[in-house]
Structures are given as structure tokens and as C-alpha cells.
Motif scaffolding. Sequence first.
Motif, PDB file in Angstrom:
ATOM      1  N   ILE A  22       0.836  -1.199   0.000  1.00  0.00           N
ATOM      2  CA  ILE A  22       0.000   0.000   0.000  1.00  0.00           C
ATOM      3  C   ILE A  22       0.870   1.247   0.000  1.00  0.00           C
ATOM      4  CG2 ILE A  22      -1.602   1.355   1.421  1.00  0.00           C
ATOM      5  CD1 ILE A  22      -2.903  -1.279   2.246  1.00  0.00           C
ATOM      6  N   LYS A  23       1.915   1.236   0.803  1.00  0.00           N
ATOM      7  CA  LYS A  23       2.812   2.385   0.871  1.00  0.00           C
ATOM      8  C   LYS A  23       3.523   2.607  -0.458  1.00  0.00           C
ATOM      9  CE  LYS A  23       6.627   4.276   3.639  1.00  0.00           C
ATOM     10  NZ  LYS A  23       7.513   4.028   4.807  1.00  0.00           N
ATOM     11  N   VAL A  57      -6.716   6.261   5.057  1.00  0.00           N
ATOM     12  CA  VAL A  57      -7.522   5.199   5.647  1.00  0.00           C
ATOM     13  C   VAL A  57      -6.781   3.859   5.633  1.00  0.00           C
ATOM     14  CG1 VAL A  57      -9.629   3.835   5.388  1.00  0.00           C
ATOM     15  CG2 VAL A  57      -9.709   6.312   5.110  1.00  0.00           C
ATOM     16  N   LEU A  58      -6.251   3.472   4.468  1.00  0.00           N
ATOM     17  CA  LEU A  58      -5.672   2.141   4.327  1.00  0.00           C
ATOM     18  C   LEU A  58      -4.335   1.981   5.044  1.00  0.00           C
ATOM     19  CD1 LEU A  58      -6.522   1.323   0.607  1.00  0.00           C
ATOM     20  CD2 LEU A  58      -7.860   0.917   2.667  1.00  0.00           C
ATOM     21  N   SER A  59      -3.670   3.084   5.372  1.00  0.00           N
ATOM     22  CA  SER A  59      -2.403   2.992   6.091  1.00  0.00           C
ATOM     23  C   SER A  59      -2.590   2.916   7.599  1.00  0.00           C
ATOM     24  CB  SER A  59      -1.505   4.199   5.754  1.00  0.00           C
ATOM     25  OG  SER A  59      -2.119   5.412   6.199  1.00  0.00           O
ATOM     26  N   ASP A  60      -3.825   3.125   8.045  1.00  0.00           N
ATOM     27  CA  ASP A  60      -4.136   3.076   9.475  1.00  0.00           C
ATOM     28  C   ASP A  60      -4.867   1.765   9.757  1.00  0.00           C
ATOM     29  OD1 ASP A  60      -6.091   3.514  11.833  1.00  0.00           O
ATOM     30  OD2 ASP A  60      -4.694   5.186  12.041  1.00  0.00           O
ATOM     31  N   LYS A  61      -4.327   0.952  10.661  1.00  0.00           N
ATOM     32  CA  LYS A  61      -4.880  -0.373  10.923  1.00  0.00           C
ATOM     33  C   LYS A  61      -6.337  -0.325  11.340  1.00  0.00           C
ATOM     34  CE  LYS A  61      -4.031  -4.566  13.639  1.00  0.00           C
ATOM     35  NZ  LYS A  61      -3.156  -5.210  14.664  1.00  0.00           N
ATOM     36  N   ASP A  62      -6.685   0.559  12.267  1.00  0.00           N
ATOM     37  CA  ASP A  62      -8.064   0.623  12.754  1.00  0.00           C
ATOM     38  C   ASP A  62      -9.013   1.142  11.674  1.00  0.00           C
ATOM     39  OD1 ASP A  62      -7.298  -0.332  15.232  1.00  0.00           O
ATOM     40  OD2 ASP A  62      -6.963   1.661  16.067  1.00  0.00           O
ATOM     41  N   LYS A  63      -8.582   2.205  10.980  1.00  0.00           N
ATOM     42  CA  LYS A  63      -9.445   2.757   9.927  1.00  0.00           C
ATOM     43  C   LYS A  63      -9.651   1.766   8.791  1.00  0.00           C
ATOM     44  CE  LYS A  63      -8.319   7.643  10.764  1.00  0.00           C
ATOM     45  NZ  LYS A  63      -7.713   8.871  10.191  1.00  0.00           N
ATOM     46  N   ARG A  64      -8.587   1.043   8.466  1.00  0.00           N
ATOM     47  CA  ARG A  64      -8.702   0.061   7.385  1.00  0.00           C
ATOM     48  C   ARG A  64      -9.670  -1.050   7.767  1.00  0.00           C
ATOM     49  NH1 ARG A  64      -3.716  -3.421   4.573  1.00  0.00           N
ATOM     50  NH2 ARG A  64      -5.021  -4.517   3.037  1.00  0.00           N
ATOM     51  N   SER A  65      -9.601  -1.476   9.033  1.00  0.00           N
ATOM     52  CA  SER A  65     -10.510  -2.522   9.500  1.00  0.00           C
ATOM     53  C   SER A  65     -11.964  -2.067   9.405  1.00  0.00           C
ATOM     54  CB  SER A  65     -10.156  -2.891  10.944  1.00  0.00           C
ATOM     55  OG  SER A  65     -11.063  -3.841  11.454  1.00  0.00           O
TER      56      SER A  65
END
Length: 389
Positions: A22-23, A57-65
Motif C-alpha cells: 500500500i505504501k 484510511v488504508l495505512s491506518d490499521k483501525d481505519k482500514r478494519s
Amino acid sequence: MADKRDYYEVLGVAKTASDDEIKSAYRKLAKKYHPDLNPGDKAAEASFKEINEAYEVLSDKDKRSKYDQFGHAAFDPNAGFGGGGFGGFSGFSSGGFSGAFDGFGDILNSMFGGGFGGSTRSANPNAPMRGDDLRYNLTIAFDEAAFGVNKEISYRREEKCSVCGGSGAKPGSKTSTCTKCRGTGQIHVQQNTMFGSMMSTRACDACGGTGKVIEQPCESCKGSGRTSKVLKVNVTIPAGIDDGQTIRVGGKGGAGYNGGPDGDLLVTIRVKDHKQFIREGFNLYTNLSIPITTAVLGGEVKVPTLSGDVKYNIPAGTQSGTTFRLRELGVQKLKQQGKGDLYVNVAVDIPKHLTDEQRELFEKLAETFGTEHGEGIGGIFKRKKTKKK
């Protein structure tokens, strides 16, 4: 929020993509659509905003979940999920990008030299930087994946030039301070965009961001300070590894910059199919043909395994299609104790050609079963025999 594109689609990655993937995708797209590189291009500016929102969003574990579970509605304040925008993306100030990209500073700074949003922070282009990670696909045999193996691989990577020591200057020659950037390696550029006035910091085009001007380039590396070489590395592949899994070999990637550490080598394993076994997790599946007499009377058979044949007693009356489970005869569990199981699917081998003696014995046997089911087996044999005459 129906008009929003899927964030995975925006970054061009699969939903199973790793954080590194993703990065990497974000870095490429951010560089492609950055307003500094696309002056006056409104579509590029819109894309730049969209990919940053997706990465937020996708780089943040909680937000991605939350996003994986509820989609865009997870961040819609009207949807009842407690969302309230995307952190720094709740709004862009007319003063530019200040505060909007705080979460992306490290990535954007490494790409453009820092200074986004009028920030006073700036990255030093001469500071030590880690080398790039390199990827390598390695194909191995089925048995090698099951038992583990050591493999020597060869690949090409960039290294510090051994002639000039990475300076890019011919040994014995002089370098001078760049007059355009005054040795900082950076120049500041201000642009007006749809988001307001933006001040960005770029690598100096006169010295390439080094802050120095080389009077006589190194003949070996042509002034780049780096050369490409073939490197041989031994890779230890653990028992139980499966197709598609990746081994990280530390420090064997691209050479670091300005004395920074080398990157890593990421070796992705591809496992060949086996002619006899199918693998699911750590379990193995195979088919075994047994004589009809063994199926009826029971008996000992040889069952193939990855370590050679083993003896197994087939119980009397075994039907074709029966599956037997042989514990601990599968694949070694990766970095764990124990093995998976071997599942053997039995197929009863019905003879296609019989001698007269064998046919006679089967007819006698068939008569003992009677005619409870239609003509019975005996009737079938007799009819076939009569038809031959």
C-alpha cells in the motif's frame, strides 16, 4: 458517499495488500499526480487529493478494519458509525496544504525533499537514507518446500562505487559548493493551486540535491556514486513454507545512501505442483487404487508419503471413495512443532479383463449373493456369457 471510488481501486492494490504494498503504491501515485509536477492540471490535483484520502484510511490499521467492514459509510457522520471525516482531510485551508498532509510527511519528504504545506520542516538530502528493498521470485520443488532447503540465488543490485567511495567525483579531483542552493541541496518553489498557495521544497536541479558540484565525475560510475553488481546470497527456506509466502533477507537489498543502511531482499517463494499430492495448508491429499479383493476382505497396502511408502491396513468391506486419515504424515508446520495429516482417498480397482477361471469364480460368488437387487450380480455375468455365444 455512493460516488466515491473504492480506496483499494484508487491505489491500485488488492484488498489483501500488505502495508508495504500500500505504501509503495501510494508513493508512485503521489509522485505521478503531485501538483508541482502537474502545474495547472485540475484532474491531477483531484487525483492527488483522492489518493491521499485513500492512503489516510488504508495505512491506518483501525481505519482500514472499519473500512473493510462498512466501506465509506464507516466515516460518514450521517451513517451512524461515529465517523467524522478523515483526520487531516476534514477540510483544506485556503492557506494551502498546511496540516492536511502531516500524516504523509515522511513519505512525501522522501519523494520531494519536504516542505509541504508551508511547513518549516525540511529533509536534508545529504542525510543517511535507507536503501530500497528488492524483490526476487524463487521457484522450488514441492518436496523442498515441505522439508526446507538452502538455495543460492544471484541478482543485480546497486552498490556504492568502490572507486570514488560513493562521492561521484574522480579520485583526487575537487568538488565545490553549489551556488544555486548554497550547499543545502534544496530550492523552494511557490505555486498557486486549487487548494491555495503552496510552498514546496525540491532537490536542487543544479547539483542534483547533493549541495556540491562535481568538477570531474568518476569514470567508473559516471558521477552517480553507484554501480550495478551481481550479488550471490544463500537463502534458508524453512520446512513448511507455502506458495506465495515471502522470506526477508536483511541488508541484502539496495545499498543505502549517504551512509544509510542497506535495504532488504524480499524472496517470494513459488512452489511447483506435485504429481501425486495436493497440499492444503499443512495437510496432504492423495488417491490410492486398491484391488477389489482387498476392498472386500481387507488387507495391508502400501501408502505413498513424502518420506516414502508406509504400510496401512485396509478394513474389510471398504467402499470406493472412502477417505482414510493418516496422522502426522503431512507437511511440517512452519516454525511450529508437529506436522499436518495425510488424507488417502481409496478407489477400488475393478478388473476389466478376467480369465475363464476368474470369471467362473466370480459367477459362483455372485450366486451366493442371490437376486435381491434385480437380477443380481450372478444374472449379469450369466447374461454377458450367453451373449458371447
